[in-house]
Design a protein around this motif. Structure first.
Motif, mmCIF file in Angstrom:
data_model
loop_
_atom_site.group_PDB
_atom_site.id
_atom_site.type_symbol
_atom_site.label_atom_id
_atom_site.label_comp_id
_atom_site.label_asym_id
_atom_site.label_seq_id
_atom_site.Cartn_x
_atom_site.Cartn_y
_atom_site.Cartn_z
ATOM 1 N N ALA A 1 115.312 35.168 64.674
ATOM 2 C CA ALA A 1 115.984 33.930 64.267
ATOM 3 C C ALA A 1 116.136 32.997 65.456
ATOM 4 O O ALA A 1 115.881 31.799 65.366
ATOM 5 N N ILE A 2 116.553 33.555 66.584
ATOM 6 C CA ILE A 2 116.784 32.718 67.768
ATOM 7 C C ILE A 2 115.485 32.150 68.307
ATOM 8 O O ILE A 2 115.416 30.987 68.710
ATOM 9 N N MET A 3 114.424 32.917 68.244
ATOM 10 C CA MET A 3 113.140 32.426 68.728
ATOM 11 C C MET A 3 112.540 31.376 67.786
ATOM 12 O O MET A 3 111.862 30.454 68.215
ATOM 13 N N GLY A 4 112.789 31.523 66.494
ATOM 14 C CA GLY A 4 112.234 30.564 65.527
ATOM 15 C C GLY A 4 113.084 29.314 65.391
ATOM 16 O O GLY A 4 112.604 28.284 64.928
ATOM 17 N N PHE A 5 114.346 29.411 65.794
ATOM 18 C CA PHE A 5 115.311 28.334 65.595
ATOM 19 C C PHE A 5 114.866 26.968 66.136
ATOM 20 O O PHE A 5 114.911 25.968 65.405
ATOM 21 N N PRO A 6 114.408 26.904 67.406
ATOM 22 C CA PRO A 6 114.005 25.581 67.917
ATOM 23 C C PRO A 6 112.866 24.950 67.118
ATOM 24 O O PRO A 6 112.856 23.734 66.929
ATOM 25 N N LEU A 7 111.951 25.783 66.624
ATOM 26 C CA LEU A 7 110.842 25.246 65.819
ATOM 27 C C LEU A 7 111.354 24.648 64.515
ATOM 28 O O LEU A 7 110.921 23.590 64.076
ATOM 29 N N MET A 8 112.312 25.336 63.911
ATOM 30 C CA MET A 8 112.914 24.834 62.667
ATOM 31 C C MET A 8 113.636 23.520 62.920
ATOM 32 O O MET A 8 113.429 22.536 62.227
ATOM 33 N N VAL A 9 114.480 23.522 63.964
ATOM 34 C CA VAL A 9 115.270 22.322 64.263
ATOM 35 C C VAL A 9 114.336 21.147 64.527
ATOM 36 O O VAL A 9 114.558 20.038 64.033
ATOM 37 N N ARG A 10 113.260 21.400 65.281
ATOM 38 C CA ARG A 10 112.375 20.296 65.622
ATOM 39 C C ARG A 10 111.699 19.699 64.383
ATOM 40 O O ARG A 10 111.653 18.488 64.206
ATOM 41 N N ALA A 11 111.234 20.559 63.491
ATOM 42 C CA ALA A 11 110.583 20.054 62.267
ATOM 43 C C ALA A 11 111.569 19.259 61.413
ATOM 44 O O ALA A 11 111.234 18.195 60.876
ATOM 45 N N ILE A 12 112.805 19.746 61.310
ATOM 46 C CA ILE A 12 113.795 19.067 60.466
ATOM 47 C C ILE A 12 114.242 17.759 61.121
ATOM 48 O O ILE A 12 114.433 16.741 60.463
ATOM 49 N N GLY B 1 110.204 18.471 55.296
ATOM 50 C CA GLY B 1 110.435 18.822 56.700
ATOM 51 C C GLY B 1 111.150 20.162 56.826
ATOM 52 O O GLY B 1 110.848 20.968 57.704
ATOM 53 N N VAL B 2 112.114 20.394 55.915
ATOM 54 C CA VAL B 2 112.835 21.671 55.923
ATOM 55 C C VAL B 2 111.865 22.803 55.592
ATOM 56 O O VAL B 2 111.892 23.867 56.218
ATOM 57 N N LEU B 3 110.991 22.536 54.631
ATOM 58 C CA LEU B 3 109.979 23.534 54.259
ATOM 59 C C LEU B 3 109.068 23.837 55.451
ATOM 60 O O LEU B 3 108.806 25.003 55.774
ATOM 61 N N ALA B 4 108.610 22.770 56.109
ATOM 62 C CA ALA B 4 107.745 22.963 57.282
ATOM 63 C C ALA B 4 108.469 23.792 58.337
ATOM 64 O O ALA B 4 107.883 24.697 58.936
ATOM 65 N N GLY B 5 109.759 23.488 58.546
ATOM 66 C CA GLY B 5 110.560 24.246 59.517
ATOM 67 C C GLY B 5 110.667 25.699 59.124
ATOM 68 O O GLY B 5 110.558 26.600 59.970
#
Lengths: 359, 229
Positions: B101-112, B149-153
């Motif tokens: 979760a922590i490693m994926g988090f920045p990618l999610m935040v950036r897409a959103i 964007g949320v989906l992409a994240g």
């Protein structure tokens, strides 16, 4: 209905206005960048001026001196933006229902079906906003605003992005709204035609200041403002009512200045109308003109003569209880020996009728 | 061929899917909230929050894993507190979830964040003028408009979680059936003689999972466009 005071210092410009009006429709008129939009944004709640006391329909929405600040979503101002801003993920019906749920408690200005009918939206109810024409989208936006049961409507250049022909898809509806709902409105515009058609009061705003405000007819008949309106737009607005539709295709309208004849219009006999008399379309004669083809020849007396530009003057004439403005060259002024108090005849080359009005 | 497949392969695949799904589902709402804060709200410490959120993206994953071990290990500051509540991360599959979760988090935040930046704030202003409070406006206008964007994240975060290796192996090691996800299983089988057939299975399944995830996101994206999102 509106009492708006705003003071704010921007980087390069300042805004210092106090606009008051008790009319049904108040127009804020002025060039782009004059400060109209800042005033609307302060009212709407998206801009916080250094000083502001804003009252709309009896409610204080913002008073920086008393720390009153009603949050945007509780101001209940229906804003109509230039770009309609219909929610793209909902149908027209969805957009209207969305607004309706917030206005549900107070059914002041008509239920869903009435608003749909009033604005002619039945046909587009199940469409997506992207498939609507500019005029249709704007009408949906107006309907959406009304269904939220606002205390007032703010129309922020609603016609600016729409060409002249398409405007006819909106203006008649706005006039209907004005007739049928008791909803105060502010119309922001830089197009005098729209202001003349819709407004009762007007505030002229330029460079962050109020140049003049008051009843539309008074402001437009003020000869000192000809510089502001420019030579092609200066002209008085007079009220009248339709007397008859003559068989030769001419409609006769009674005004205090005299009978006005224009090409046949649809308006019913007895209806109140507004006529715009542009100063450039008025000729002055000392003698009663004979043998002219012009149909509208009125009698009046000169109230004032105001210089307007290098070559001419604006003559303010009183005809009956109305004021009419006329552009006259300096040469004609000399030749006719026009002076204040002089009686003369006015030949009006063309008249433009605005719309049926309710007074 | 099937007979040769070690049960450890299916264990690893199942665990990877479980870890990545739970990590995505748990992190996504937080990512939406953080992205909204970073793009729409002015507050003190916004720069600091940005740094903290994006740090795992630039730090070596091993460092992130070690930091997690220090904090959430049995003797860590947070770990020992949580242990009293019965929540244990160290050397459990839940620890793998936390790392993913922590490693994926920045990618999610950036897409959103990108979706929020691109979405027209005018719609939010319009909703507010109709009477929608900030929270209603967010749920009914902003969120549907940024859904792609949320989906992409979510897809990015899920893919990152499936592939996460460095932080996971540092934090929770590679215990078959507990914390051994596909990448750590691949690494393990590469270390032992005759491990290649198993590695090939795992690699093949990895590729398949990635293709399925991409296809699913493409289909979902099309469905959203069709419905005006």
């Amino acid at each position: 209905m509106f009492d708006l005071r705003v003071r704010h210092q921007f980087n390069a410009a300042s805004l210092d206005v106090h606009v008051r009006s008790d009319a049904r429709v108040l127009a804020l008129f002025g060039p782009s960048g004059a400060g109209k939009t800042s005033l609307i944004k302060a009212l709407e709640g998206s801009f916080a001026p250094e000083f502001a006391v804003l009252k709309a329909a009896g409610k204080t929405l913002l008073d920086t001196t008393q720390s009153i600040r009603v949050p945007t979503h509780r101001r209940r101002l229906g804003v109509i933006y230039q770009d309609a801003r219909l929610f793209p993920h909902m149908t027209v019906d969805g957009n209207l229902r969305y607004a309706e749920q917030f206005g549900r408690a107070k059914k002041l200005n008509g239920a869903f079906e009435e608003v749909v009918d009033l604005l002619g939206l039945e046909r587009v109810l199940h469409q997506r906003p992207a498939t609507l024409s500019g005029g249709e989208a704007q009408r949906v936006a107006i309907g959406r605003a009304i269904l939220s049961q606002p205390r007032a409507l703010l129309l922020d250049e609603p016609l600016a992005g729409i060409d002249q022909a398409r405007r006819e898809e909106i203006i008649p509806y706005l006039l209907r709204l004005k007739r049928e709902l008791s909803l105060p409105m502010i119309l922001v515009s830089h197009d005098l035609n729209d202001v003349v058609r819709l407004a009762d009061d007007v505030a002229l705003i330029d460079e962050g200041r109020v140049v003049k405000q008051g009843a539309l007819a008074d402001v437009l008949a003020n000869p000192e403002l000809s510089q502001f309106f420019g030579p092609s737009q200066t002209g008085a607005v007079i009220n009248g009512h339709v007397v008859a539709h003559h068989p030769d295709g001419i409609t006769e309208i009674a005004t205090s200045a005299g009978s006005a004849m224009l090409a046949q219009i649809e308006t019913k006999v007895g209806a109140d109308v507004r006529i715009r008399v542009l100063a450039k379309d008025v000729m002055i004669s000392r003698e009663k003109p004979i043998g002219l083809s012009a149909l509208n020849i009125w009698h009046g007396s000169i109230v004032s003569i105001t210089p307007a530009g290098a070559r001419g003057v604006v003559v303010d004439l009183k005809c009956g209880s109305d004021h009419i403005l006329a552009f006259v060259t300096n040469r004609s002024l000399q030749a006719l020996a026009l002076e204040v108090g002089a009686a003369c005849w006015l030949v009006v080359k063309s008249l433009s009728l605005t719309d049926p009005q309710i007074s | 061929m099937m007979a040769e497949v070690s049960p450890q392969v299916w264990q690893a695949v199942w665990l990877s899917l479980k870890v990545a799904s739970v990590a995505t589902v748990c992190a996504l709402p937080v990512a939406v909230l953080v992205a909204y804060l970073l793009t729409r709200v002015v507050f003190w410490g916004r720069g600091l929050l940005t740094v903290v959120v994006y740090l795992p993206l630039v730090l070596p994953p091993v460092v992130t894993g070690y930091a997690l071990l220090l904090m959430f290990g049995s003797n860590g500051y947070v770990g020992s507190l949580l242990a009293d509540l019965g929540i244990v991360f160290a050397f459990r599959w839940t620890g793998a979830v936390l790392a993913a979760a922590i490693m994926g988090f920045p990618l999610m935040v950036r897409a959103i964040q990108q979706a929020l930046d691109a979405s027209d704030k005018g719609f939010e202003a319009a909703a507010a003028s109709l009477g929608a409070s900030k929270i209603i406006c967010f749920l009914t206008i902003t969120l549907p408009l940024i859904a792609p964007g949320v989906l992409a994240g979510a897809i990015l975060g899920f893919a990152k979680a499936l592939g996460e290796f460095g932080a996971t192996i540092t934090f929770v090691a590679s215990i078959p059936g507990q914390t051994q996800t596909i990448p750590s299983a691949i690494y393990n089988f590469l270390q032992i003689p005759n491990g290649e057939p198993v590695v090939m299975w795992l690699v093949g399944i990895s590729v398949l999972l990635s293709v399925v995830a991409l296809a699913a996101s493409e289909l979902l994206g099309r469905w959203m466009r069709k419905h005006g999102l």
